[in-house]
Enzyme design. Structure first.
Site, mmCIF file in Angstrom:
data_model
loop_
_atom_site.group_PDB
_atom_site.id
_atom_site.type_symbol
_atom_site.label_atom_id
_atom_site.label_comp_id
_atom_site.label_asym_id
_atom_site.label_seq_id
_atom_site.Cartn_x
_atom_site.Cartn_y
_atom_site.Cartn_z
ATOM 1 N N ARG A 169 41.652 43.307 52.622
ATOM 2 C CA ARG A 169 42.244 43.546 51.094
ATOM 3 C C ARG A 169 42.728 42.329 50.688
ATOM 4 O O ARG A 169 43.065 41.849 49.502
ATOM 5 C CB ARG A 169 43.058 44.827 51.542
ATOM 6 N N SER A 202 33.727 40.202 36.163
ATOM 7 C CA SER A 202 34.136 39.939 37.601
ATOM 8 C C SER A 202 32.105 39.882 38.132
ATOM 9 O O SER A 202 31.969 39.817 37.687
ATOM 10 C CB SER A 202 35.247 40.146 38.516
ATOM 11 N N HIS A 236 42.489 36.101 38.011
ATOM 12 C CA HIS A 236 41.718 36.932 37.629
ATOM 13 C C HIS A 236 42.436 38.094 36.963
ATOM 14 O O HIS A 236 41.215 38.830 36.337
ATOM 15 C CB HIS A 236 40.689 37.006 39.152
ATOM 16 N N ASP A 237 43.249 38.556 37.434
ATOM 17 C CA ASP A 237 43.128 40.127 37.370
ATOM 18 C C ASP A 237 43.389 40.277 35.348
ATOM 19 O O ASP A 237 43.550 41.340 34.969
ATOM 20 C CB ASP A 237 44.524 40.984 38.088
ATOM 21 N N ASP A 278 42.543 32.136 35.579
ATOM 22 C CA ASP A 278 41.753 32.692 37.000
ATOM 23 C C ASP A 278 40.733 31.495 37.693
ATOM 24 O O ASP A 278 40.126 30.434 37.295
ATOM 25 C CB ASP A 278 40.615 33.627 36.181
#
Length: 465
Positions: free
Chosen positions: A297, A227, A439-440, A406
């Site tokens: 968040r 990232s 994405h994680d 992602d």
């Protein structure tokens, strides 16, 4: 400014801390100390022992590999170090930090010619604590203290600390030990707060280079990150082409799309419009903008997960209420609470939990600084928008990894980087992993992903040593 990283000296310091004045030696506490010291010894001896077993006079003897099993069963003990750099750091904004501190950790042993160093760059809310665990004062392993990339970095892992000297660094502007909004401004003696200058990816790389200078490391075997960390790895290859042999860029891009900048801006507005923000000087008012941080968040977390994972994990399931059993006993169960404020769905509960947890450990000014650094990163901008031209001076070989689901840093963005490198006739390997996690995925265990990274370090990075 130079630091002594001889493993023997570190081991002596740890032993003194464990058995010195005030240390508990009796009963359970003593047993815990003994276990911890054994772990520290194994952590310190592991890398030199394995190097000797593989390459030295012990390589033909079977006994070392039996001991190796003991070494690998012990935890990797992490210890945070802080380096104060007195040389001024000129920032891209025109501001200057007259001096600054960098928090970092190291794992493994730096070889005699210092050719096996690997720098790990962190993403938005991570830190220098890449791998291993922390030990409490009483000698016990701190619960849930594993490094944020502990499944990737460590003994026998894809980035093998039995062979590589791995450095985890906390960027300036962050809130985990390096100079940033939560540290003191040496000129005023007060917390920096919103007065800490805006920093960029390029500024971070320059500060990291100063750390390597202090460690006596002229060239990195590899720089690696996911990232935002991948952006730093790319920038390293451009800013210091002679100091990087390999760059490993995971789930990243050469700049943010308009959609990504938009997500960052909504998150920032949530923070700065919180009544407790106080123009960034909330500590002076003895408060924190928790509401804004929670929303920021929650927004970010949505972008880290794929639609498939959200549906599989939560779907449209309703949150289980504490009085559901009572309702079932007294009458028909009601599907909804028919409230605009109550938490109805499991996904709502999950996001609120993530937001509450984040607001207690992360700093709001740091969030503003790091998301703005993400927005600003665009190396092609100085080359008329040509990424190929921007990468023209790069000498490093690259491994680029992306994940099919992602959508924040889509595979197409990784392919842009691959094409630009190929146009410059640079060596580049590319892995596009079909993974459902969004994405994680770059933080999770995936056999294909980890195998690709392991193979690259085994065949490419190690081969050049």
């Amino acid at each position: 400014m130079r630091q002594n990283h001889d493993w023997r000296a570190g081991l002596v310091r740890r032993l003194r801390r464990s058995f010195g004045p005030g240390a508990k030696r009796a009963g359970r506490a003593g047993a815990r100390h003994c276990y911890t010291v054994i772990a520290l010894i194994c952590s310190g001896l592991r890398a030199p022992f394995i190097n000797s077993a593989k390459n030295g006079p012990l390589r033909h003897h079977p006994a070392p590999f039996l001991v190796h099993r003991v070494f690998c069963a012990m935890p990797l003990i992490a210890e945070t170090k802080t380096l104060r750099i007195s040389e001024p750091l000129a920032l891209q904004s025109g501001a200057v930090l007259p001096s600054y501190e960098i928090a970092y950790e190291t794992y493994g042993e730096l070889c005699a010619d210092k050719s096996n160093a690997v720098l790990i760059c962190h993403a938005l809310n991570a830190s220098h604590h890449v791998a291993g665990v922390y030990v409490e004062e009483d000698g016990t392993v701190r619960a849930k203290s594993e490094g944020w990339w502990d499944n990737m970095v460590g003994p026998g892992k894809p980035v093998d600390t039995d062979r590589f000297f791995v450095i985890g660094v906390n960027n300036i502007g962050s809130c985990f030990g390096s100079s940033g909004p939560t540290t003191l401004n040496p000129e005023t003696g007060r917390m920096w707060g919103a007065d800490f200058p805006v920093v960029t990816v390029e500024d971070w790389v320059n500060a990291q280079a100063a750390l390597l200078d202090a460690l006596g490391i002229a060239q990195l075997a590899a720089v690696m990150g996911g990232s935002l960390g991948g952006m730093q790895a790319t920038s390293w290859a451009m800013q210091y082409p002679d100091r990087v042999r390999h760059a490993v860029v995971v789930a990243s891009a050469a700049n943010l799309t308009a959609e990504n900048i938009a997500f960052n801006e909504v998150a920032r507005r949530a923070i700065v419009t919180d009544p407790d923000f106080h123009e960034g000087h909330y500590h002076a008012h003895d408060t924190l903008p928790r509401r804004g941080l929670r929303i920021a968040r929650m927004i970010g977390h949505i972008t880290y997960l794929s639609d498939d994972v959200m549906n599989e994990k939560f779907g449209r399931r309703l949150r289980q209420l504490a009085n559901d059993v009572t309702q079932a006993a007294t009458g028909p169960e009601r599907d909804f609470q028919f409230s605009t404020q109550a938490v109805e769905f499991e996904i709502e509960s999950y996001l609120r939990y993530q937001g509450d947890k984040f607001a207690e450990y992360f700093d709001a000014n740091t969030y503003l600084l790091i998301t703005r650094a993400l927005d600003y990163f665009d190396p092609a901008k100085s080359y008329g928008g040509s990424l190929t031209a921007a990468l023209g001076q790069v000498k490093a070989s690259f491994l680029v990894v992306s994940f099919t689901t992602d959508w924040r840093f889509a595979p197409s963005r990784s392919r842009e980087l691959v094409r630009a490198l190929l146009h410059n006739q640079r060596r580049v390997s590319y892995a596009e992993i079909d993974a459902p996690h969004g994405h994680d995925a770059f933080l999770l265990d995936d056999g294909r992903y980890h195998s690709a990274v392991r193979a690259y370090f085994d065949k490419e990075v190690s081969h050049e040593r």
